[in-house]
Design a protein around this motif. Structure first.
Motif, mmCIF file in Angstrom:
data_model
loop_
_atom_site.group_PDB
_atom_site.id
_atom_site.type_symbol
_atom_site.label_atom_id
_atom_site.label_comp_id
_atom_site.label_asym_id
_atom_site.label_seq_id
_atom_site.Cartn_x
_atom_site.Cartn_y
_atom_site.Cartn_z
ATOM 1 N N THR A 208 0.501 -26.839 -0.408
ATOM 2 C CA THR A 208 0.468 -27.320 0.966
ATOM 3 C C THR A 208 -0.949 -27.772 1.272
ATOM 4 O OG1 THR A 208 0.809 -26.762 3.301
ATOM 5 C CG2 THR A 208 0.089 -24.979 1.869
ATOM 6 N N HIS A 209 -1.087 -29.000 1.752
ATOM 7 C CA HIS A 209 -2.408 -29.572 1.984
ATOM 8 C C HIS A 209 -2.521 -30.166 3.382
ATOM 9 C CE1 HIS A 209 -3.270 -28.993 -2.259
ATOM 10 N NE2 HIS A 209 -2.081 -29.497 -2.504
ATOM 11 N N GLU A 210 -1.623 -29.745 4.271
ATOM 12 C CA GLU A 210 -1.656 -30.257 5.627
ATOM 13 C C GLU A 210 -1.214 -29.160 6.592
ATOM 14 O OE1 GLU A 210 0.150 -33.992 8.271
ATOM 15 O OE2 GLU A 210 0.850 -33.647 6.211
ATOM 16 N N ALA A 211 -1.964 -29.012 7.686
ATOM 17 C CA ALA A 211 -1.605 -28.047 8.715
ATOM 18 C C ALA A 211 -0.802 -28.736 9.807
ATOM 19 C CB ALA A 211 -2.860 -27.410 9.307
ATOM 20 N N GLY A 212 -0.033 -27.953 10.541
ATOM 21 C CA GLY A 212 0.779 -28.499 11.622
ATOM 22 C C GLY A 212 0.632 -27.674 12.884
ATOM 23 N N GLU A 213 1.126 -28.219 13.980
ATOM 24 C CA GLU A 213 1.109 -27.523 15.266
ATOM 25 C C GLU A 213 2.487 -26.909 15.524
ATOM 26 O OE1 GLU A 213 -1.236 -26.847 17.555
ATOM 27 O OE2 GLU A 213 -2.714 -27.636 16.134
ATOM 28 N N GLU A 274 6.352 -25.078 7.883
ATOM 29 C CA GLU A 274 7.467 -25.827 8.443
ATOM 30 C C GLU A 274 8.458 -26.178 7.336
ATOM 31 O OE1 GLU A 274 7.916 -29.303 11.725
ATOM 32 O OE2 GLU A 274 6.734 -29.843 9.974
ATOM 33 N N GLN A 275 9.721 -25.937 7.606
ATOM 34 C CA GLN A 275 10.754 -26.343 6.642
ATOM 35 C C GLN A 275 10.740 -27.866 6.517
ATOM 36 O OE1 GLN A 275 14.708 -24.669 7.264
ATOM 37 N NE2 GLN A 275 13.839 -22.886 8.303
ATOM 38 N N GLY A 276 10.923 -28.340 5.313
ATOM 39 C CA GLY A 276 10.987 -29.777 5.082
ATOM 40 C C GLY A 276 9.636 -30.382 4.767
ATOM 41 N N THR A 277 8.661 -30.236 5.671
ATOM 42 C CA THR A 277 7.347 -30.853 5.457
ATOM 43 C C THR A 277 6.377 -29.955 4.712
ATOM 44 O OG1 THR A 277 6.361 -30.036 7.508
ATOM 45 C CG2 THR A 277 7.621 -32.082 7.642
ATOM 46 N N ASN A 278 6.607 -28.640 4.729
ATOM 47 C CA ASN A 278 5.711 -27.663 4.099
ATOM 48 C C ASN A 278 4.390 -27.506 4.851
ATOM 49 O OD1 ASN A 278 6.361 -25.913 2.011
ATOM 50 N ND2 ASN A 278 4.936 -26.867 0.581
ATOM 51 N N PHE A 280 1.418 -26.135 6.948
ATOM 52 C CA PHE A 280 0.926 -24.771 7.147
ATOM 53 C C PHE A 280 0.708 -24.538 8.633
ATOM 54 C CE2 PHE A 280 -3.086 -22.097 7.206
ATOM 55 C CZ PHE A 280 -2.441 -20.895 6.962
ATOM 56 N N LEU A 281 1.370 -23.492 9.178
ATOM 57 C CA LEU A 281 1.301 -23.210 10.609
ATOM 58 C C LEU A 281 0.466 -21.978 10.936
ATOM 59 C CD1 LEU A 281 5.060 -23.841 11.467
ATOM 60 C CD2 LEU A 281 3.158 -25.456 11.653
ATOM 61 N N GLY A 282 0.359 -21.046 9.997
ATOM 62 C CA GLY A 282 -0.408 -19.837 10.244
ATOM 63 C C GLY A 282 -0.037 -18.743 9.269
ATOM 64 N N ILE A 283 -0.527 -17.505 9.534
ATOM 65 C CA ILE A 283 -0.197 -16.388 8.645
ATOM 66 C C ILE A 283 0.376 -15.220 9.443
ATOM 67 C CG2 ILE A 283 -1.871 -17.073 6.895
ATOM 68 C CD1 ILE A 283 -3.712 -14.847 7.801
ATOM 69 N N LEU A 284 1.377 -14.599 8.858
ATOM 70 C CA LEU A 284 2.090 -13.480 9.462
ATOM 71 C C LEU A 284 1.214 -12.226 9.402
ATOM 72 C CD1 LEU A 284 5.802 -12.678 8.747
ATOM 73 C CD2 LEU A 284 4.113 -10.847 8.625
ATOM 74 N N PHE A 285 1.218 -11.427 10.473
ATOM 75 C CA PHE A 285 0.446 -10.181 10.431
ATOM 76 C C PHE A 285 1.152 -8.998 11.078
ATOM 77 C CE2 PHE A 285 -0.698 -12.012 14.491
ATOM 78 C CZ PHE A 285 -0.923 -10.941 15.344
ATOM 79 N N ALA A 286 2.296 -9.224 11.738
ATOM 80 C CA ALA A 286 2.995 -8.106 12.381
ATOM 81 C C ALA A 286 4.461 -8.472 12.576
ATOM 82 C CB ALA A 286 2.344 -7.769 13.731
ATOM 83 N N GLY A 287 5.285 -7.456 12.792
ATOM 84 C CA GLY A 287 6.704 -7.679 13.037
ATOM 85 C C GLY A 287 7.366 -6.394 13.506
ATOM 86 N N ASN A 288 8.641 -6.527 13.881
ATOM 87 C CA ASN A 288 9.388 -5.340 14.319
ATOM 88 C C ASN A 288 10.744 -5.233 13.640
ATOM 89 O OD1 ASN A 288 10.916 -7.304 15.543
ATOM 90 N ND2 ASN A 288 10.444 -6.698 17.642
ATOM 91 N N GLY A 289 10.945 -5.957 12.557
ATOM 92 C CA GLY A 289 12.216 -5.930 11.841
ATOM 93 C C GLY A 289 13.141 -7.061 12.203
ATOM 94 N N CYS A 295 -0.560 -15.623 13.422
ATOM 95 C CA CYS A 295 -1.764 -16.208 14.019
ATOM 96 C C CYS A 295 -1.894 -17.648 13.540
ATOM 97 C CB CYS A 295 -3.013 -15.392 13.718
ATOM 98 S SG CYS A 295 -3.298 -14.913 12.013
ATOM 99 N N LYS A 296 -2.339 -18.506 14.432
ATOM 100 C CA LYS A 296 -2.300 -19.956 14.213
ATOM 101 C C LYS A 296 -3.318 -20.424 13.169
ATOM 102 C CE LYS A 296 -0.695 -21.087 18.887
ATOM 103 N NZ LYS A 296 -1.043 -21.765 20.154
ATOM 104 N N ALA A 297 -2.906 -21.443 12.412
ATOM 105 C CA ALA A 297 -3.750 -21.998 11.352
ATOM 106 C C ALA A 297 -5.081 -22.501 11.900
ATOM 107 C CB ALA A 297 -3.000 -23.121 10.641
ATOM 108 N N GLN A 298 -5.047 -23.254 13.001
ATOM 109 C CA GLN A 298 -6.279 -23.843 13.505
ATOM 110 C C GLN A 298 -7.282 -22.787 13.943
ATOM 111 O OE1 GLN A 298 -6.854 -27.280 13.273
ATOM 112 N NE2 GLN A 298 -8.913 -26.423 13.497
#
Length: 375
Positions: A208-213, A274-278, A280-289, A295-298
């Motif tokens: 992946t070489h492109e970030a997205g919003e 993003e599905q389809g375009t690949n 990069f939107l950010g990285i996961l750091f928490a969840g509840n199941g 947190c956002k890429a930018q």
């Protein structure tokens, strides 16, 4: 392919047009016997030699072909037989590495962690905006042990929970964003322990070489150490979220993405793309199941002074009709493509209908190009 197979294939390509149309009609009404299906699959198994075909199998009705996503519906395959043919489009099959095992070189989507934590997920390889040095990206709580780490701390792959030991050092903690109330990222980067230790890309997603919003309803996917590949959609953006970091520690982080892409402990650090375009939107750091926080890429780029890595320095594209109209050659050049090989014919019986357009586009952009014959 054997000489006999090639000769048979040429005969099939020259099938009477009336018979091809008749076969299409018969397939709508005829269900062949199972022994006929076996014979049909054996007869056409040589199709696996075609670059756009990844598998040839059978079901209760006839043949099943697993083909490239760029496969065209008017392809010659659907005229070969009076028995039904099921076409399933997708990507080439690859053998997946074990996400929780030792992998060299390292890459996104696998187990990693500070030597004093259990295990999280390596996001992907990024680079320093100033020095262009490659860096490992993941969460603060994965690489920096929730603000407790110090510069130079050892980073292990796999993480200790997955058997990582001091002999499994792949990097050293470099810098991080401090976790606190009002923070917008849970992220840190580490230097590689040696040149060539890591490669670009995320397991199951490729490069992946492109970030997205991010936007509401956006279809997304993640690749993590624990639950692997999961997908979902974005439920909220610009969210303020209370996140627990242990029995007595919690912070409220702002400007977050909320998605229903499934995750579990150990997936922290997973890229959201993003599905389809690949993109990069950010990285996961928490969840509840049931939902996950990203947190956002930018924000990561800005606060850690990093960027996505470029494509490899020198790339040569292999193109044919299955890539469609290849016209944005200048964009390809800007992403590191230095030359093109264009399919002209398949054997001596099929001229690639897109060859002239590919050739002219490359010549117009001064892109080195050479033709080839696929056999």
């Amino acid at each position: 392919m054997s000489r006999e197979g090639k000769e048979f294939q040429m005969k099939e390509n020259k099938m009477n047009p009336f018979k091809k149309r008749l076969n299409r009609v018969i397939r709508n009404f005829r269900r062949p016997a199972q022994e006929d299906i076996h014979a049909l699959r054996e007869k056409h198994e040589h199709w696996i030699d075609k670059p756009e075909v990844f598998a040839v199998g059978e079901n209760n009705n006839g043949l099943v072909l697993f083909v490239s996503e760029n496969w065209k519906s008017d392809n010659e395959f659907d005229s070969y037989s009076a028995s039904p043919i099921t076409i399933i489009k997708g990507k080439p099959f690859i053998a997946y590495p074990n996400r929780q095992a030792k992998n060299r070189p390292i890459f996104g989507g696998i187990s990693i962690g500070h030597h004093d934590i259990s295990a999280g997920t390596m996001s992907l390889l990024v680079r320093d905006k100033t020095t262009k040095e490659p860096l490992i990206l993941s969460n603060n709580h994965v690489l920096c042990n929730i603000n407790k780490g110090v510069k130079g701390d050892a980073i292990l792959q796999p993480g200790t929970h997955d058997g990582g030991q001091q002999t499994d050092v792949v990097g050293y903690l470099e810098r991080w964003a401090v976790l606190k109330d009002g923070a917008t990222i849970d992220a840190a980067v580490a230097k590689l322990s040696s040149e060539g230790m890591a490669r670009v890309g995320v397991l199951g997603f490729g490069n992946t070489h492109e970030a997205g919003e991010p936007f509401i309803g956006q279809l997304v996917k993640k690749s993590g150490r624990t639950t692997g590949y999961t997908k979902g959609k974005i439920l909220a953006t610009n969210a303020s979220v209370k996140v627990g970091y242990g029995p007595n520690t919690a912070y409220t982080l702002k400007d977050q993405i909320v998605t229903d892409a499934y995750s579990q402990p150990g997936d922290s650090g997973s890229t959201l793309q993003e599905q389809g375009t690949n993109k990069f939107l950010g990285i996961l750091f928490a969840g509840n199941g049931s939902t996950s926080i990203i947190c956002k890429a930018q924000n990561i780029f800005d606060q850690l002074n990093v960027e996505l890595t470029d494509l490899p320095n020198k790339l040569v594209l292999d193109i044919s009709k299955y890539q469609g109209n290849f016209v944005d050659v200048n964009k390809a050049k800007s992403q590191g493509v230095v030359g093109v090989i264009a399919k002209m014919t398949q054997g001596d019986y099929h001229y690639d209908t897109f060859f002239d357009g590919h050739w002219d586009a490359c010549k117009a952009a001064n892109m080195p190009v050479t033709p080839y014959i696929f056999v």
